[in-house]
Enzyme design. Structure first.
Site, PDB file in Angstrom:
ATOM      1  CG  LEU A  18      -2.002  -1.062   1.303  1.00 56.50           C
ATOM      2  CD1 LEU A  18      -2.655  -1.050   2.688  1.00 56.50           C
ATOM      3  CD2 LEU A  18      -3.054  -0.847   0.222  1.00 56.50           C
ATOM      4  N   GLY A  57       2.425   4.294   1.543  1.00 55.06           N
ATOM      5  CA  GLY A  57       2.810   4.519   2.932  1.00 55.06           C
ATOM      6  C   GLY A  57       3.262   3.271   3.659  1.00 55.06           C
ATOM      7  CB  SER A  58       3.363  -0.293   2.701  1.00 57.41           C
ATOM      8  OG  SER A  58       4.061  -0.253   1.464  1.00 57.41           O
ATOM      9  CB  SER A 107       2.198  -3.602  -8.697  1.00 54.16           C
ATOM     10  OG  SER A 107       3.058  -3.860  -7.611  1.00 54.16           O
TER      11      SER A 107
END
Length: 211
Positions: free
Chosen positions: A37, A39-40, A110
């Site tokens: 995601l 901000g992961s 992705s």
């Protein structure tokens, strides 16, 4: 007309091959595909890995999703069709780079399994290392470095992955990283898997891996 034109295109073979480049570089080439995601922590981990590899004389290049969106894919929207085209273009660039003997790091959301499967098929299984940066949505939203989640909650963005748009978790990634553990440990895991796959040689990892 288009199909007839394609028949006249012939792939040119060169005397300097991928194998020769890899031999000169002293390491193999591969695509390390970071998915997760917004901000992961994908970009942070990819950047950390590239820094260590670069410091140790490995030839690398980091393809960041936002940078690609600002250049090669600046003409694309965030529709499903354009998201797929965005990933296809990144895949094609990555394919050229592994032929150049480079360790390619790709940091891009992705979101769809089918996208990632197509890239794996395009590059070949042995050339593709899928890394899932598994950070819970609530933590990504707390960080929100680009304020995308805030804009999404306010209705200013209608297609943010993880909120309005689906993110399909990888079923069998080559490496599953928990971004809530230290950046150093995640980077070390990546170095280990590259060594295990004989992409690089990194003697005495635990002793020399200091930063």
């Amino acid at each position: 007309m288009h199909n007839n034109s394609k028949k006249n295109i012939i792939w040119q073979k060169h005397s300097v091959t991928r194998i020769k480049r890899e031999q000169k570089n002293g390491h193999k080439s591969i695509v390390i595909w970071f998915t997760g995601l917004s901000g992961s922590g994908k970009s942070s981990i990819a950047n950390s890995l590239e820094e260590i590899l670069f410091q140790n004389n490995f030839n690398t290049y980091l393809l960041d999703g936002d940078n690609i969106r600002s250049s090669l894919c600046s003409d694309l929207s965030f529709s499903i069709l354009d998201r797929n085209e965005n990933i296809r273009r990144i895949g094609e660039v990555s394919k050229l780079m592994i032929d150049a003997g480079i360790i390619v790091l790709v940091s891009v959301i992705s979101p769809y399994r089918n996208q990632r499967k197509k890239i794996r098929l395009m590059l070949g299984k042995i050339n593709f290392l899928e890394v899932f940066v598994d950070t819970p949505l609530n933590i990504c939203e707390e960080r929100d470095p680009k304020k995308l989640y805030q804009k999404s909650r306010l209705g200013k963005i209608s297609d943010l992955t993880g909120i309005q748009s689906l993110y399909e978790i990888p079923e069998k990634p080559d490496l599953h990283l928990d971004e809530t553990i230290s950046l150093k440990n995640n980077t070390k895991k990546l170095i280990h898997i590259l060594c295990d796959k004989n992409i690089i040689s990194f003697p005495n990892i635990d002793e020399t891996f200091l930063f």
